[in-house]
Design a protein around this motif. Structure first.
Motif, PDB file in Angstrom:
ATOM      1  N   ALA A  28       9.626  18.041 -28.565  1.00 58.61           N
ATOM      2  CA  ALA A  28      10.719  16.950 -28.188  1.00 58.61           C
ATOM      3  C   ALA A  28      10.106  15.811 -28.173  1.00 58.61           C
ATOM      4  O   ALA A  28      10.667  14.656 -28.515  1.00 58.61           O
ATOM      5  CB  ALA A  28      11.716  17.425 -27.079  1.00 58.61           C
ATOM      6  N   GLU A  29       9.039  15.459 -27.350  1.00 67.74           N
ATOM      7  CA  GLU A  29       8.178  14.272 -27.080  1.00 67.74           C
ATOM      8  C   GLU A  29       7.738  13.656 -28.322  1.00 67.74           C
ATOM      9  O   GLU A  29       7.668  12.622 -28.421  1.00 67.74           O
ATOM     10  CB  GLU A  29       7.347  14.604 -25.781  1.00 67.74           C
ATOM     11  CG  GLU A  29       8.043  14.742 -24.344  1.00 67.74           C
ATOM     12  CD  GLU A  29       7.051  15.357 -23.558  1.00 67.74           C
ATOM     13  OE1 GLU A  29       5.901  15.399 -23.592  1.00 67.74           O
ATOM     14  OE2 GLU A  29       7.436  15.550 -22.514  1.00 67.74           O
ATOM     15  N   ARG A  64      17.310  19.051 -23.646  1.00 70.50           N
ATOM     16  CA  ARG A  64      16.762  18.160 -22.281  1.00 70.50           C
ATOM     17  C   ARG A  64      15.958  17.057 -22.337  1.00 70.50           C
ATOM     18  O   ARG A  64      15.704  16.080 -21.300  1.00 70.50           O
ATOM     19  CB  ARG A  64      16.302  19.251 -21.189  1.00 70.50           C
ATOM     20  CG  ARG A  64      17.243  20.345 -20.973  1.00 70.50           C
ATOM     21  CD  ARG A  64      16.808  21.091 -19.906  1.00 70.50           C
ATOM     22  NE  ARG A  64      16.309  20.647 -18.417  1.00 70.50           N
ATOM     23  CZ  ARG A  64      14.979  20.618 -17.918  1.00 70.50           C
ATOM     24  NH1 ARG A  64      14.077  21.250 -18.383  1.00 70.50           N
ATOM     25  NH2 ARG A  64      14.901  19.834 -16.866  1.00 70.50           N
ATOM     26  N   HIS A  65      15.143  16.927 -23.323  1.00 67.10           N
ATOM     27  CA  HIS A  65      14.132  15.840 -23.569  1.00 67.10           C
ATOM     28  C   HIS A  65      14.195  14.636 -24.696  1.00 67.10           C
ATOM     29  O   HIS A  65      13.466  14.113 -25.028  1.00 67.10           O
ATOM     30  CB  HIS A  65      12.635  16.715 -23.575  1.00 67.10           C
ATOM     31  CG  HIS A  65      12.423  17.377 -22.480  1.00 67.10           C
ATOM     32  ND1 HIS A  65      11.791  17.013 -21.323  1.00 67.10           N
ATOM     33  CD2 HIS A  65      12.424  18.470 -22.423  1.00 67.10           C
ATOM     34  CE1 HIS A  65      11.633  17.964 -20.675  1.00 67.10           C
ATOM     35  NE2 HIS A  65      11.888  18.997 -21.099  1.00 67.10           N
ATOM     36  N   TYR A  66      15.579  15.021 -25.134  1.00 61.21           N
ATOM     37  CA  TYR A  66      15.758  14.007 -26.550  1.00 61.21           C
ATOM     38  C   TYR A  66      15.784  12.803 -26.140  1.00 61.21           C
ATOM     39  O   TYR A  66      16.469  12.427 -24.901  1.00 61.21           O
ATOM     40  CB  TYR A  66      17.010  14.501 -27.276  1.00 61.21           C
ATOM     41  CG  TYR A  66      17.033  15.871 -28.039  1.00 61.21           C
ATOM     42  CD1 TYR A  66      15.666  16.351 -28.430  1.00 61.21           C
ATOM     43  CD2 TYR A  66      18.143  16.400 -28.696  1.00 61.21           C
ATOM     44  CE1 TYR A  66      15.929  17.504 -29.447  1.00 61.21           C
ATOM     45  CE2 TYR A  66      18.201  17.365 -29.488  1.00 61.21           C
ATOM     46  CZ  TYR A  66      16.966  17.905 -29.674  1.00 61.21           C
ATOM     47  OH  TYR A  66      16.948  19.053 -30.700  1.00 61.21           O
ATOM     48  N   HIS A  67      15.286  11.884 -26.675  1.00 59.42           N
ATOM     49  CA  HIS A  67      15.581  10.421 -26.377  1.00 59.42           C
ATOM     50  C   HIS A  67      16.850   9.838 -27.207  1.00 59.42           C
ATOM     51  O   HIS A  67      17.029  10.485 -28.218  1.00 59.42           O
ATOM     52  CB  HIS A  67      14.308   9.512 -27.051  1.00 59.42           C
ATOM     53  CG  HIS A  67      14.203   8.150 -26.599  1.00 59.42           C
ATOM     54  ND1 HIS A  67      15.035   7.211 -27.411  1.00 59.42           N
ATOM     55  CD2 HIS A  67      13.806   7.384 -25.618  1.00 59.42           C
ATOM     56  CE1 HIS A  67      14.569   6.031 -26.846  1.00 59.42           C
ATOM     57  NE2 HIS A  67      13.876   6.103 -25.641  1.00 59.42           N
ATOM     58  N   GLU A 123      17.277   7.566 -29.073  1.00 57.98           N
ATOM     59  CA  GLU A 123      16.760   7.218 -30.508  1.00 57.98           C
ATOM     60  C   GLU A 123      16.570   8.330 -31.336  1.00 57.98           C
ATOM     61  O   GLU A 123      16.930   8.392 -32.659  1.00 57.98           O
ATOM     62  CB  GLU A 123      15.393   6.289 -30.497  1.00 57.98           C
ATOM     63  CG  GLU A 123      15.169   5.312 -31.535  1.00 57.98           C
ATOM     64  CD  GLU A 123      16.385   4.524 -32.167  1.00 57.98           C
ATOM     65  OE1 GLU A 123      16.637   4.297 -33.090  1.00 57.98           O
ATOM     66  OE2 GLU A 123      16.670   3.907 -30.875  1.00 57.98           O
ATOM     67  N   LEU A 124      16.128   9.485 -30.904  1.00 58.65           N
ATOM     68  CA  LEU A 124      16.123  10.730 -31.602  1.00 58.65           C
ATOM     69  C   LEU A 124      17.369  11.205 -31.781  1.00 58.65           C
ATOM     70  O   LEU A 124      17.711  11.887 -32.938  1.00 58.65           O
ATOM     71  CB  LEU A 124      15.353  11.757 -30.825  1.00 58.65           C
ATOM     72  CG  LEU A 124      14.965  13.065 -31.549  1.00 58.65           C
ATOM     73  CD1 LEU A 124      14.422  13.033 -32.987  1.00 58.65           C
ATOM     74  CD2 LEU A 124      14.273  14.026 -30.594  1.00 58.65           C
ATOM     75  N   GLU A 125      18.294  11.325 -30.774  1.00 59.60           N
ATOM     76  CA  GLU A 125      19.576  11.637 -31.049  1.00 59.60           C
ATOM     77  C   GLU A 125      20.506  11.054 -32.129  1.00 59.60           C
ATOM     78  O   GLU A 125      21.418  11.745 -32.778  1.00 59.60           O
ATOM     79  CB  GLU A 125      20.399  11.742 -29.567  1.00 59.60           C
ATOM     80  CG  GLU A 125      19.900  12.737 -28.612  1.00 59.60           C
ATOM     81  CD  GLU A 125      20.528  12.359 -27.207  1.00 59.60           C
ATOM     82  OE1 GLU A 125      21.179  11.148 -26.918  1.00 59.60           O
ATOM     83  OE2 GLU A 125      20.419  13.219 -26.223  1.00 59.60           O
ATOM     84  N   LYS A 126      20.119   9.584 -32.267  1.00 60.58           N
ATOM     85  CA  LYS A 126      20.956   8.847 -33.369  1.00 60.58           C
ATOM     86  C   LYS A 126      20.562   9.425 -34.855  1.00 60.58           C
ATOM     87  O   LYS A 126      21.270   9.118 -35.666  1.00 60.58           O
ATOM     88  CB  LYS A 126      20.489   7.485 -33.309  1.00 60.58           C
ATOM     89  CG  LYS A 126      20.898   6.839 -31.938  1.00 60.58           C
ATOM     90  CD  LYS A 126      20.430   5.316 -32.243  1.00 60.58           C
ATOM     91  CE  LYS A 126      20.845   4.652 -30.896  1.00 60.58           C
ATOM     92  NZ  LYS A 126      20.209   2.976 -30.691  1.00 60.58           N
ATOM     93  N   ARG A 127      19.354   9.998 -34.708  1.00 65.11           N
ATOM     94  CA  ARG A 127      18.728  10.394 -36.099  1.00 65.11           C
ATOM     95  C   ARG A 127      19.194  12.007 -36.490  1.00 65.11           C
ATOM     96  O   ARG A 127      18.792  12.375 -37.443  1.00 65.11           O
ATOM     97  CB  ARG A 127      17.329  10.042 -36.190  1.00 65.11           C
ATOM     98  CG  ARG A 127      17.179   8.685 -36.315  1.00 65.11           C
ATOM     99  CD  ARG A 127      15.525   8.228 -35.624  1.00 65.11           C
ATOM    100  NE  ARG A 127      15.521   6.834 -35.352  1.00 65.11           N
ATOM    101  CZ  ARG A 127      15.179   5.855 -36.047  1.00 65.11           C
ATOM    102  NH1 ARG A 127      14.681   6.302 -37.048  1.00 65.11           N
ATOM    103  NH2 ARG A 127      15.016   4.714 -35.456  1.00 65.11           N
ATOM    104  N   LEU A 128      19.439  12.473 -35.244  1.00 62.60           N
ATOM    105  CA  LEU A 128      19.696  14.189 -35.381  1.00 62.60           C
ATOM    106  C   LEU A 128      20.888  14.419 -36.350  1.00 62.60           C
ATOM    107  O   LEU A 128      22.020  13.833 -35.802  1.00 62.60           O
ATOM    108  CB  LEU A 128      19.810  14.520 -34.031  1.00 62.60           C
ATOM    109  CG  LEU A 128      19.682  16.113 -33.993  1.00 62.60           C
ATOM    110  CD1 LEU A 128      18.358  16.590 -34.240  1.00 62.60           C
ATOM    111  CD2 LEU A 128      19.769  16.434 -32.453  1.00 62.60           C
ATOM    112  N   VAL A 129      20.797  14.968 -37.366  1.00 62.64           N
ATOM    113  CA  VAL A 129      21.916  15.307 -38.175  1.00 62.64           C
ATOM    114  C   VAL A 129      22.396  16.641 -38.006  1.00 62.64           C
ATOM    115  O   VAL A 129      23.694  17.055 -38.560  1.00 62.64           O
ATOM    116  CB  VAL A 129      21.730  15.145 -39.690  1.00 62.64           C
ATOM    117  CG1 VAL A 129      21.535  13.510 -40.136  1.00 62.64           C
ATOM    118  CG2 VAL A 129      20.395  15.799 -40.351  1.00 62.64           C
TER     119      VAL A 129
END
Length: 135
Positions: free
Chosen positions: A73-74, A102-105, A107-113
């Motif tokens: 995740a990091e 638990r570790h998603y940033h 910015e990563l959540e925005k890109r997660l489809v």
């Protein structure tokens, strides 16, 4: 599930992390450019919530596997923040996926489809692509 051309797929379990890229159409993924990434598991924060002695004794919780999920995740967070990833699908076994979330940033959540809670690290790319199409 729809994944844009050049979108990324992270296939993860408690020991392996493979990052693939979609070279096909959004609704007909064709995965290529596989990169197996070796990470140092250093974040054992999951140990705080997994101190159950019975779970440890019965092998229900492996802190090394959860730390690997946190490290993945990091790594993905850094790639998202650095604009190396535009779209991402995460495929991981349920326990690892739960730890990764638990570790998603943000910015990563925005890109997660999408996410698929399934162990597929030893599957060939065409079966992984089929799982994405069916999701």
């Amino acid at each position: 599930m729809r994944l844009a051309k050049n979108g990324h797929v992270a296939v993860v379990d408690g020991e392996r992390f493979v990052l693939l890229r979609n070279e096909g159409a959004p609704l007909e993924p064709k995965l290529g450019s596989a990169e197996e990434i070796d990470l140092d598991a250093t974040n054992f924060s999951a140990g705080v919530k997994h101190q159950d002695e019975a779970g440890q004794r019965l092998g229900r919780t492996d802190l090394d596997e959860l730390a690997h999920g946190a490290a993945v995740a990091e790594c993905l967070n850094q790639k998202a923040i650095g604009n190396e990833i535009d779209e991402l699908v995460v495929i991981a076994d349920p326990k690892t996926l739960g730890e990764m979330r638990r570790h998603y940033h943000t910015e990563l959540e925005k890109r997660l489809v999408g996410e698929i809670a399934k162990t597929m690290t030893s599957e060939p790319a065409d079966r992984i692509a089929q799982a994405i199409s069916n999701a």
